[in-house]
Design an enzyme around this catalytic site. Structure first.
Site, short mmCIF file in Angstrom:
data_model
loop_
_atom_site.label_atom_id
_atom_site.label_comp_id
_atom_site.label_asym_id
_atom_site.label_seq_id
_atom_site.Cartn_x
_atom_site.Cartn_y
_atom_site.Cartn_z
N ARG A 1 -6.70 13.66 -6.45
CA ARG A 1 -6.31 14.51 -5.31
C ARG A 1 -6.26 15.98 -5.69
NH1 ARG A 1 -1.70 11.06 -2.01
NH2 ARG A 1 -3.17 10.05 -0.61
N LYS B 1 -0.58 -6.63 5.04
CA LYS B 1 -0.26 -5.87 6.27
C LYS B 1 -1.10 -6.29 7.48
CE LYS B 1 -1.06 -1.69 4.31
NZ LYS B 1 -0.96 -0.37 3.74
N GLY C 1 -5.05 3.45 -0.14
CA GLY C 1 -4.47 3.75 -1.45
C GLY C 1 -4.81 2.69 -2.49
N GLY D 1 -2.72 5.73 4.08
CA GLY D 1 -2.38 5.54 5.49
C GLY D 1 -3.17 6.47 6.40
P1 ADP Z 1 -4.69 -0.44 1.05
O1 ADP Z 1 -3.56 0.28 0.35
O2 ADP Z 1 -5.99 -0.24 0.33
O3 ADP Z 1 -4.76 -0.15 2.51
P2 ADP Z 1 -3.07 -2.80 1.38
O4 ADP Z 1 -1.85 -2.03 1.03
O5 ADP Z 1 -3.23 -3.33 2.74
O6 ADP Z 1 -4.39 -2.01 0.93
O7 ADP Z 1 -3.13 -4.11 0.48
C1 ADP Z 1 -3.01 -4.12 -0.90
C2 ADP Z 1 -2.11 -5.22 -1.35
O8 ADP Z 1 -2.58 -6.48 -0.90
C3 ADP Z 1 -2.08 -5.28 -2.84
O9 ADP Z 1 -0.74 -5.08 -3.26
C4 ADP Z 1 -2.56 -6.69 -3.16
O10 ADP Z 1 -1.85 -7.28 -4.23
C5 ADP Z 1 -2.27 -7.44 -1.89
N1 ADP Z 1 -3.07 -8.68 -1.78
C6 ADP Z 1 -4.36 -8.79 -1.50
N2 ADP Z 1 -4.73 -10.09 -1.51
C7 ADP Z 1 -3.64 -10.82 -1.81
C8 ADP Z 1 -3.35 -12.20 -1.96
N3 ADP Z 1 -4.31 -13.13 -1.83
N4 ADP Z 1 -2.10 -12.56 -2.24
C9 ADP Z 1 -1.12 -11.64 -2.40
N5 ADP Z 1 -1.32 -10.31 -2.27
C10 ADP Z 1 -2.55 -9.90 -1.99
C1 3PG Z 2 -0.08 9.28 0.60
O1 3PG Z 2 0.05 9.18 -0.62
O2 3PG Z 2 -0.56 8.37 1.31
C2 3PG Z 2 0.24 10.60 1.24
O3 3PG Z 2 0.45 11.61 0.29
C3 3PG Z 2 1.43 10.45 2.17
O4 3PG Z 2 2.56 10.08 1.44
P1 3PG Z 2 3.77 9.34 2.23
O5 3PG Z 2 3.23 7.97 2.61
O6 3PG Z 2 4.92 9.30 1.26
O7 3PG Z 2 4.06 10.15 3.45
MG MG Z 3 -1.50 -0.13 0.10
#
Ligand code: ADP
Ligand code: 3PG
Ligand code: MG
Length: 393
Positions: A37, A197, A348, A371
């Site tokens: 970043r 999610k 992320g 996000g």
């Molecule tokens: P991003 O941050 O890229 O949008 P998410 O936050 O939606 O992705 O998802 C990431 C999380 O999903 C990770 O912590 C990963 O461990 C979890 N995950 C993916 N597949 C599985 C699974 N089969 N069982 C448990 N956790 C999972």
């Molecule tokens: C991120 O890491 O996704 C951005 O910097 C926003 O951070 P936040 O989810 O703590 O608002």
């Molecule tokens: Mg995530």
């Protein structure tokens, strides 16, 4: 089109308040793990140095409640000193007399980094008094903080309403890449969606069904969709409240004639197995818990990826943080890096997973947003982008 920093003239000697997203990953001691970043913010900073502006950088780091030394931006000022060919000052206050004094003594083309704006409670509350204090020190506001522009905070949103403004070069790039990918995709457009999610990602899935040709669903997301298709998932993570919505999504894809592929095999463990011994299986029955996509699914998904004109990927395909369950994610990252398709990765966890798999070099665009990227894909804009002035033609 939003006004960009390049549309601004006569920046020499002007105080430019530049919001960046230096919210870099750190370990529990505050050691910086990745500078993506910071590096992504350099083009705008360098441009402003060339224009001989006085540059005031504002950013948050983490989610502090008051001052936390671990979340100070001071270490970033040291990194900037090495990366920029100018003086970089750090102010341990974001507002007040010290900041004004420093600005007064600074030469054109020099940089001042303010301390973490989230040390002030006015930031996340979008307190206009706090925004006004910051605005009072500058002539123009530039938002280059794509990663947090889904948050209406004082330094991302409030301040933009008080001053002449524009977007930075990173923001411009993110917006252009994601808009082009979603509005004028190269075809076939293959969307890969995983992670967890489910409820949160339903909207994004509908958007992918509208715009993409093929949607590959993996990760913890997939089990809810398998249940919605009448397929057993054993004890895998399932969002029972979202099963009906998942069924609607699958029907929506059918109506639109879009191809949705779900995993056909899995890497699983048995619930309660203390050793967590993993195995491959075509069906998740009894006490099995799906942790990753299996080899047949990797092959099925890779074939689609190899034929794609464009790929957008969000969400790891397994519990990738654990090295036992990252093979699916790594192999799909590899397939994307080898494919001729134009590829974009956002989210992320997804970006960290691609980097950890050492396939980042083969991806065309790694979004700096988590996000924010998801929100942008869903809505085609972000609140803190909306508040920026349009370009005057
Ligand atoms: P991003 O941050 O890229 O949008 P998410 O936050 O939606 O992705 O998802 C990431 C999380 O999903 C990770 O912590 C990963 O461990 C979890 N995950 C993916 N597949 C599985 C699974 N089969 N069982 C448990 N956790 C999972
Ligand atoms: C991120 O890491 O996704 C951005 O910097 C926003 O951070 P936040 O989810 O703590 O608002
Ligand atoms: Mg995530």
């Amino acid at each position: 089109m939003k006004r960009t920093v390049k549309d601004l003239v006569n920046l020499k000697g002007k105080v430019v308040l530049l919001r960046v997203d230096f919210n870099v990953p750190i370990d529990k001691n505050g050691k910086i793990l990745d500078l993506n970043r910071v590096n992504a913010s350099l083009p705008t900073i360098k441009y402003l140095i060339e224009q001989e502006a006085k540059i005031v950088l504002m950013s948050h780091m983490g989610r502090p409640e008051g001052y936390e030394i671990r979340l100070s931006l001071w270490p970033i000022s040291l990194i900037l000193m090495q990366k920029l060919n100018t003086k970089v000052y750090f102010s341990n206050k974001a507002t007040g007399f010290e900041v004004k004094e420093r600005l007064h003594s600074m030469n054109n083309g020099e940089v001042l980094l303010l301390e973490n704006v989230r040390f002030y409670e006015g930031e996340t509350k979008c307190d206009m008094k706090f925004a006004r204090e910051l605005a009072s020190i500058g002539d123009v506001f530039i938002n280059d903080a794509f990663g947090c522009s889904h948050r209406k905070h004082a330094t991302t949103y409030g301040i933009a309403r008080l001053m002449p403004n524009a977007i930075g070069l990173l923001m411009e790039k993110e917006v252009n890449v994601l808009t082009q990918a979603m509005e004028e995709p190269k075809r076939p457009f293959v969307a890969v969606i995983g992670g967890a999610k489910v409820p949160y990602k339903i909207k994004i899935l509908r958007r992918f069904i509208d715009q993409a040709d093929t949607i590959l669903i993996g990760g913890a997301m997939a089990y809810t969709f398998l249940v919605a298709s009448g397929i057993a998932v054993g004890e895998s993570i399932t969002y029972l409240d979202s099963v009906d919505v998942a069924r609607d999504v699958l029907n929506y894809a059918k109506e639109k004639g879009k191809k949705v592929l779900l995993p056909i095999d899995h890497i699983a463990v048995r619930k309660g197995d203390k050793k967590q011994k993993k195995f491959a299986t075509d069906s998740l029955i009894e006490d099995m818990v799906g942790m990753d996509i299996g080899p047949k699914t990797v092959k099925l998904f890779s074939e689609e990826i190899m034929q794609a004109g464009q790929i957008v990927w969000n969400g790891p395909l397994g519990k990738y943080e654990d090295e036992d369950y990252r093979e699916g994610t790594n192999k799909i990252a590899k397939a994307i890096s080898l494919s001729k398709a134009y590829s974009v990765v956002g989210g992320g966890d997804s970006v960290s997973a691609v980097k950890a798999s050492k396939n980042a070099g083969g991806v065309n665009f790694l979004s700096t947003g988590g996000g924010a990227t998801l929100k942008f894909i869903e809505d085609g804009s972000l609140p803190c982008l909306e508040v920026i002035q349009e370009q005057i033609r």
